[in-house]
Each structure stands twice: as structure tokens, then as C-alpha cells.
Design an enzyme around this catalytic site. Structure first.
Site, PDB file in Angstrom:
ATOM      1  CG  HIS A 115      -2.039  -1.089   0.997  1.00  0.00           C
ATOM      2  ND1 HIS A 115      -3.101  -1.241   1.848  1.00  0.00           N
ATOM      3  CD2 HIS A 115      -2.205  -2.040   0.041  1.00  0.00           C
ATOM      4  CE1 HIS A 115      -3.865  -2.248   1.428  1.00  0.00           C
ATOM      5  NE2 HIS A 115      -3.329  -2.749   0.352  1.00  0.00           N
ATOM      6  CG  HIS A 132      -3.464 -11.601  -2.548  1.00  0.00           C
ATOM      7  ND1 HIS A 132      -3.813 -11.125  -3.789  1.00  0.00           N
ATOM      8  CD2 HIS A 132      -3.384 -10.511  -1.749  1.00  0.00           C
ATOM      9  CE1 HIS A 132      -3.931  -9.807  -3.741  1.00  0.00           C
ATOM     10  NE2 HIS A 132      -3.674  -9.403  -2.512  1.00  0.00           N
TER      11      HIS A 132
HETATM   12  C1  HEM Z   1      -5.960  -9.822   4.258  1.00  0.00           C
HETATM   13  C2  HEM Z   1      -5.045  -9.395   3.443  1.00  0.00           C
HETATM   14  C3  HEM Z   1      -5.282  -8.860   2.058  1.00  0.00           C
HETATM   15  C4  HEM Z   1      -6.434  -8.555   1.402  1.00  0.00           C
HETATM   16  C5  HEM Z   1      -7.842  -8.696   1.938  1.00  0.00           C
HETATM   17  C6  HEM Z   1      -6.057  -8.056   0.082  1.00  0.00           C
HETATM   18  C7  HEM Z   1      -6.948  -7.619  -0.877  1.00  0.00           C
HETATM   19  C8  HEM Z   1      -6.594  -7.028  -2.075  1.00  0.00           C
HETATM   20  C9  HEM Z   1      -7.508  -6.475  -3.033  1.00  0.00           C
HETATM   21  C10 HEM Z   1      -9.017  -6.454  -2.912  1.00  0.00           C
HETATM   22  C11 HEM Z   1      -6.779  -5.992  -4.064  1.00  0.00           C
HETATM   23  C12 HEM Z   1      -7.317  -5.375  -5.346  1.00  0.00           C
HETATM   24  C13 HEM Z   1      -7.851  -6.454  -6.258  1.00  0.00           C
HETATM   25  C14 HEM Z   1      -8.202  -5.927  -7.639  1.00  0.00           C
HETATM   26  O1  HEM Z   1      -7.315  -5.754  -8.473  1.00  0.00           O
HETATM   27  O2  HEM Z   1      -9.381  -5.695  -7.874  1.00  0.00           O
HETATM   28  C15 HEM Z   1      -5.393  -6.211  -3.751  1.00  0.00           C
HETATM   29  C16 HEM Z   1      -4.353  -5.762  -4.511  1.00  0.00           C
HETATM   30  C17 HEM Z   1      -3.035  -6.007  -4.230  1.00  0.00           C
HETATM   31  N1  HEM Z   1      -2.557  -6.768  -3.185  1.00  0.00           N
HETATM   32 FE1  HEM Z   1      -3.621  -7.511  -1.660  1.00  0.00          FE
HETATM   33  N2  HEM Z   1      -4.701  -8.099  -0.030  1.00  0.00           N
HETATM   34  C18 HEM Z   1      -4.186  -8.580   1.145  1.00  0.00           C
HETATM   35  C19 HEM Z   1      -2.870  -8.817   1.422  1.00  0.00           C
HETATM   36  C20 HEM Z   1      -1.833  -8.614   0.545  1.00  0.00           C
HETATM   37  C21 HEM Z   1      -0.470  -9.010   0.773  1.00  0.00           C
HETATM   38  C22 HEM Z   1       0.007  -9.738   2.019  1.00  0.00           C
HETATM   39  C23 HEM Z   1       0.245  -8.615  -0.316  1.00  0.00           C
HETATM   40  C24 HEM Z   1       1.722  -8.767  -0.623  1.00  0.00           C
HETATM   41  C25 HEM Z   1       2.635  -9.127   0.239  1.00  0.00           C
HETATM   42  C26 HEM Z   1      -0.673  -7.983  -1.231  1.00  0.00           C
HETATM   43  C27 HEM Z   1      -0.322  -7.446  -2.445  1.00  0.00           C
HETATM   44  C28 HEM Z   1      -1.198  -6.803  -3.290  1.00  0.00           C
HETATM   45  C29 HEM Z   1      -0.776  -6.036  -4.445  1.00  0.00           C
HETATM   46  C30 HEM Z   1       0.655  -5.841  -4.936  1.00  0.00           C
HETATM   47  C31 HEM Z   1      -1.925  -5.510  -5.003  1.00  0.00           C
HETATM   48  C32 HEM Z   1      -1.995  -4.541  -6.168  1.00  0.00           C
HETATM   49  C33 HEM Z   1      -1.848  -3.096  -5.615  1.00  0.00           C
HETATM   50  C34 HEM Z   1      -2.070  -2.026  -6.671  1.00  0.00           C
HETATM   51  O3  HEM Z   1      -1.170  -1.825  -7.505  1.00  0.00           O
HETATM   52  O4  HEM Z   1      -3.147  -1.412  -6.675  1.00  0.00           O
HETATM   53  N3  HEM Z   1      -1.923  -8.015  -0.683  1.00  0.00           N
HETATM   54  N4  HEM Z   1      -5.311  -6.867  -2.557  1.00  0.00           N
END
Ligand code: HEM
Length: 614
Positions: free
Chosen positions: A110, A362
């Protein structure tokens, strides 16, 4: 394995300043809010509201922006079907690393990117698929709609009569009128790419202003029950859509995703409190500093502390210590500055990193979050999908500390192809029985962004390039390859998001070779392309003194960060991303090293007042 440095296939042109306009930079001691002017020759590099970078060529059906199709001219396999076939639930847990390692990864993410126009937490404003899972009128007409269709044989969702999951396409340079008619659309990230705590301080001046109290250099907080919480978001029913009343806590921070899940909200609050803790000490040490100076100096120390934790404590877990040393991402044992800033390195977040590689983690998410008491006994557990977008939980009784200890005592999920059903069947279920599927959304997002395929990503990473399905056996098991072959019509159709997550992990690491290579490249650029990186000492105006740097290195740790800013945690294991063990036992918080802030004490005469620095 040695990872060569990777070249962009089509880097963002340096003169691409639309939609933000040119920047005129002064050489400030402090970072800007939006990342502009970090690179003085290319002031928009890494800046908020600019396109993601690229290692591979765009892959759109029309070469411009349409969702990609198979080489055969037919549709690519359904993303939900891929998710069900290749990423089922199987509860295998990590033997070493705890849930904090998983959760901190989301914080790092984030800090570095956020797709334009996509909520990523609460409901999107555009309805392509309605709350009852039925295709909405916009699905057919609005070019920003790409709803994920539920296959008719889907055991869970088709049985409920669910046709689709909502999916809104990321905002691009084309949407903003910045791309010539036949040039490919470039997706925009609305936060700065730099590791600069934009999720704490905001990613533009307006947002940063709104978060500051303008007293003693502090960020705004609300005090409830004697504890500091972030200010209230003004639109509770939208931002915290699961709240039962508009009076429930719903947080406003530098990042709109803060309320998405309880553990994320906890870490954001820890970081908010850390800023105020540092600011309070600096104010006491330097009573003649004005609010502006305290704010910027506290922010500067805080960012350095977190960069140190990220590079020396967090990233080695995932990228490997040896790999990081070999590729010059870390310099363990360095006693002075590391002057590796390179103004020719563009730190812009790579689409292959944000939309494919880093999302692989994820897989680490656990569906139930443990609550652990001070004597490290299990006192309860909460179900993740009960608490999306409803942070009231963490203000209840001792839940804040219990969940924080839970982060450091519960193992994370093993890094593999198995995903917890809380995020593939119940994701954002909003008080309904079933919800959406994060893995299917990741796959659809890769298509939305026109990511280059798996083959071209391997080529970009200087890895062996597979020409046939069989060639992929070097990194992917025969069982998974059979499924890939049954889903995809040609090897060229195989997607990076999917196949990258199926690669066998590099021994002792948490991903396969392709994602490892992409992430190594990203975090190299993030370090070397950041003029303000905390170990850089070239410019005395922006550098820490050698003794300050030494203290940041010695005194920054995840353990101390949690100890200092949770409500009342008394003990923590020194390596707080790792499970408690004989070699990583609990110690009293007060015995953990800390940054010596007295090194920032100035005499009135030597102090720099901020107004002289702009
Ligand atoms: C409970 C934990 C988490 C939830 C609920 C979550 C949920 C989400 C959601 C809803 C998205 C956007 C999906 C879309 O493209 O529509 C997202 C994007 C992303 N998530 Fe997670 N996430 C979690 C943990 C993590 C972790 C642990 C990592 C990496 C170590 C991660 C890396 C990313 C990345 C790189 C993106 C894209 C960010 C961007 O460029 O906008 N997430 N995640």
C-alpha cells in the site's frame, strides 16, 4: 541462481508528464508528498498519478485497450474457473514465519501502488454486476466494466444463482486523454512508488494537509478510551460499508484501503502512533522547533526506520538474504553510508510486480485471526470475512493488543498454490453467506492491465524461455501443467499471474524464479532510484549524520515498533516476523534496542528552521 538486471521493454517515456504537468523542483531536504522531484532530472519518476512501468509489451485484443483474448481468437479461460481449478483451499502453514510477515507485506504494497479508480476495499462506485450477483446494464455498455462471469458449473456460486462478480477496470492514460489515438492504454497508480509511507502521510499535498494536526508536528488523532485512533472518515456508509451505524469507527489515513481488514488497520494505527511518538520526543528535545520542522523531521526518521525494517528484516524472508546481497539490495555490516543512488534508475512500480508477482503473497493469508494474551495463550479467533471494512472490532476491549500478539504468534499460510477460501469464496461478502474471489480478481486485473504473458516475462527476466507447454516443466509440476494445458489453448495464452504462482519455490525462498526475479528488480529500483533512501549520504542536506544512521540501523525493528505503539504489550520476540522459539524468545519490550532520538537534539544556534530550506 544469479539474477541479471532487467531492462524495460517499453519504459514510460521520461517526457510523459500528462496528466500531471511539468514539475519545477527545488532541492528540498524533505520528500514531497506525491514523490515528485525525488529525481531532479526526471521529476515525475515514481510520482503519484503516473503510469505503472513495464517489463513486457502490452497484450490487448485490439492493441489499444480491449481485454486480451486467446491467440486462437477465442476467449481466454474463465478467471473463476482458473481459480477453482488451480488455487483451491488447503491449510498448509509456514513452519517459520508468522502472520505478521504476511500482513506487513500488504503495508509495503500500500506504500507503493494503488490502481486508479478501483476501491480495493469497499464497493466500487460503478456497478457492472449488482449486489445480487446479476449483470447490471453498465456491463454491456460501459468500457470500464469487465465483470467476472461465474461459470454455470461453479459448485458454490452458480448454485446460488450468482452470475458474476463486480469488476471495474483501472483508470488509464487514455481515460485521461493522455495517450495518442492508437497507442496502448497505460494504467495509472495514484500513490507514489517510493517507499515513503504515503499510506500514513497521504500521496498529495491536500491529503497530507488533512491528516496533520498542525500542533507539535503531530498527525491528527481521536482519543477514545485513552487510546489514539485515526480521525473519522466522513463517509462511513461508503468507506466502512459493513458498519451497522454511522457512529461506528471508520478511519481516515493516508490510504483509502485502511479499513479493509482488521490486521491492516492495526498496522496503520501502529504507524500513525509511531509518527506521533517520534514527534513528541523531538518536540521535547528541541522546544524551539516549530510544527513544520517537527513534522518533517519526524516523517523523515519514520520513513528511514521503516525502510530499514523493510530491507533488512522483511524482504530477506521473501527474496532471500544471499540473493539480496548478491544483487546489491542490502549491505549487511555497512558501517557508513551506501552511496548507490543512481538518477538513471526509474523507481516507478512495475506492473509485472504489482499486478502479478507481489500479489502472489495473497497465498499467505489465513482465514481466521488468532487473539493471543500477554502470556501467549490463545484467547479467541475471528473470521476474516466477518470483519472486512468494519474496524470497530479492534477498539473493543483488549482486541487491539490480542490481535497484534496474534500477528506475531500465528503462523502465516505456506507460500504455495493453495488459497484460503475466506478470500476465494467469501471475499467481501458483506453480511451475505458467500462473497467474491480475490484470486479471480487478480487474474482479471492482469488482463485488464494487458500484462505480457508468462513466456515474455520469463524472457524479460533472462530465464529460459519456454516454447511449448512441456518446456514449462522446468519450473512447474506435471500435475499443474496438465491443468494449465486443459485450460489454455496455446502456451502463448498462459498468463504470468497464473503460471508465476505455480512455479516451485526457489529452495528456502517463498516464490519461484520468475516472480523472484521481478520482485528483486523492483526492490533494487525502489532503493537505488530513491535519492532520499536512508543509507544514501552523498548530499549533506538530505543525509543523516553517520551516528544517526548507525542508530537507525541498530534501533529499528518490527518488534520495537509493535511494542512502542500497541496499547499495552510488555514483551515481544526480537525477530517479530518469526515464530517464537528457543532462539527467538520473548524479551521485555524495554530491553529491545531503540533509535536514540537524542542524536537529533540541536542547539538553538545550529538548528535549521524549515522556512530557510525551501
Ligand atoms: C488480508 C489481506 C489482504 C487482502 C484482503 C487483500 C486484498 C486485495 C484487493 C481487494 C486488491 C485489489 C484487487 C483488484 O485488483 O481488484 C489487492 C491488490 C493487491 N494486493 Fe492484496 N490483499 C491482502 C494482502 C496482501 C499481501 C500480504 C500482499 C503482498 C505481500 C498484497 C499485495 C497486493 C498487491 C501488490 C496488489 C496490487 C496493488 C495495486 O497496484 O493497486 N496483498 N489486494
Amino acid at each position: 541462481m544469479d539474477l541479471g538486471k532487467i531492462n524495460d521493454v517499453n519504459p514510460t517515456p521520461p517526457d510523459n508528464t500528462c496528466p500531471i504537468g511539468p514539475r519545477y523542483c527545488s532541492n528540498s531536504r524533505y520528500r514531497s508528498s506525491d514523490g515528485s522531484c525525488n529525481n531532479l532530472q526526471n521529476p515525475t519518476w515514481g510520482m503519484a498519478q503516473t503510469p505503472y512501468g513495464r517489463l513486457t509489451m502490452y497484450n490487448y485484443a485490439d492493441g489499444i485497450s480491449a481485454m486480451p483474448i486467446s491467440l486462437t481468437g477465442r476467449q481466454l479461460p474463465n478467471p473463476r474457473e482458473i481459480s477453482v481449478s488451480l488455487f483451491p483451499d488447503k491449510q498448509l502453514i509456514d513452519p517459520v514465519w508468522n502472520l505478521n510477515a504476511q500482513q506487513w507485506g500488504q503495508v509495503v504494497t500500500h506504500d507503493m501502488s494503488l490502481t486508479a479508480g478501483v476501491a480495493q476495499s469497499h464497493k466500487d462506485l460503478l456497478t457492472c454486476c449488482d449486489d445480487n450477483g446479476q449483470l447490471a446494464p453498465d456491463a454491456a455498455f460501459n468500457p470500464s466494466c469487465a465483470p467476472i462471469i461465474v461459470p454455470p458449473n461453479d459448485d458454490i456460486h452458480a448454485a446460488q444463482g450468482t452470475q458474476c462478480f463486480n469488476f471495474v477496470r483501472t483508470g488509464t492514460t487514455r481515460d485521461r486523454g493522455c495517450t495518442p489515438p492508437h497507442a496502448p492504454a497505460q494504467q495509472i497508480s495514484i500513490v507514489s512508488s517510493y517507499m515513503d509511507l504515503s499510506m500514513v502521510y497521504g500521496a498529495n499535498d491536500l491529503q497530507a494537509d488533512e491528516l496533520r494536526s498542525y500542533v507539535g508536528g503531530r498527525l491528527k488523532t481521536l482519543v477514545r478510551g485513552g487510546r489514539q485512533w485515526p480521525p473519522q472518515d466522513s463517509n462511513v456508509s461508503l468507506t466502512c460499508e459493513s458498519a451497522l451505524s454511522p457512529n461506528e469507527p471508520c478511519y481516515l489515513t493516508g490510504d483509502l484501503r485502511v479499513n479493509q481488514n482488521p490486521q491492516l488497520a492495526i498496522l496503520q494505527i501502529i504507524l500513525l502512533r509511531e509518527h506521533n511518538r517520534i514527534a513528541d520526543v523531538l518536540s521535547r528535545l528541541n522546544p524551539f522547533w516549530d510544527d513544520e520542522t517537527v513534522y518533517h523531521e519526524a516523517r523523515r526518521i519514520h520513513i528511514a526506520e521503516i525502510q530499514h525494517i523493510n530491507y533488512y528484516e522483511y524482504l530477506p524472508i521473501f527474496l532471500g538474504f544471499e540473493n539480496m546481497v548478491r544483487n546489491k539490495l542490502i549491505y549487511p555490516g555497512a558501517t557508513s553510508y551506501v552511496n548507490d543512488y543512481d538518477p538513471h534508475v526509474n523507481p516507478t512500480i512495475l506492473d509485472e510486480h504489482a499486478t502479478a508477482a507481489f500479489r502472489h503473497f495473497h497465498t499467505l493469508i489465513r482465514g481466521y485471526l488468532q487473539m493471543i494474551s500477554e502470556n501467549r495463550k490463545l484467547v479467541g479467533a475471528v473470521r476474516l470475512s466477518d470483519w472486512f471494512n468494519r474496524p470497530i472490532l479492534i477498539e473493543t476491549n483488549d482486541v487491539f493488543d490480542d490481535l497484534t500478539r496474534g500477528l506475531t504468534a500465528q503462523p502465516q499460510h505456506y507460500s504455495d498454490q493453495f488459497w484460503d477460501s475466506e478470500i476465494t469464496q467469501y471475499f467481501f461478502r458483506r453480511n451475505k453467506t458467500y462473497g467474491e474471489d480475490l484470486r479471480a480478481a487478480d487474474i482479471q486485473r492482469g488482463r485488464d492491465h494487458g500484462l505480457g504473458n508468462y513466456i515474455s516475462a520469463r524472457a524479460a527476466c533472462n530465464l529460459p524461455v519456454p516454447n511449448t507447454f512441456e518446456d514449462m516443466l522446468d519450473f512447474i509440476s506435471p500435475e499443474n501443467l496438465e491443468i494449465l494445458r486443459s485450460l489454455y489453448e496455446t502456451p502463448e495464452d498462459v498468463e504470468l499471474v497464473v503460471a508465476g504462482s505455480l512455479e516451485r519455490n526457489v529452495p528456502n525462498l517463498q516464490t519461484g524464479p520468475t516472480f523472484l526475479s521481478i520482485m528483486t528488480e523492483q526492490f533494487y529500483r525502489t532503493r537505488v532510484g530513491d535519492r532520499y533512501f536512508y543509507e544514501n549520504g552523498k548530499d549533506p542536506e538530505t543525509a543523516f549524520t553517520p551516528s544517526q544512521l548507525e542508530s537507525i540501523r541498530r534501533g529499528s525493528s518490527m518488534a520495537r515498533l509493535l511494542c512502542d505503539n500497541a496499547d499495552n504489550i510488555q514483551s515481544m520476540q526480537p525477530r517479530a516476523f518469526q515464530q517464537i522459539s528457543d532462539s527467538n524468545n520473548l524479551v521485555a519490550c524495554a530491553d529491545l534496542p531503540t533509535i536514540d532520538l537524542s542524536l537529533w537534539q540541536e542547539t538553538h544556534a545550529s538548528s535549521h528552521h524549515i522556512s530557510t530550506l525551501w
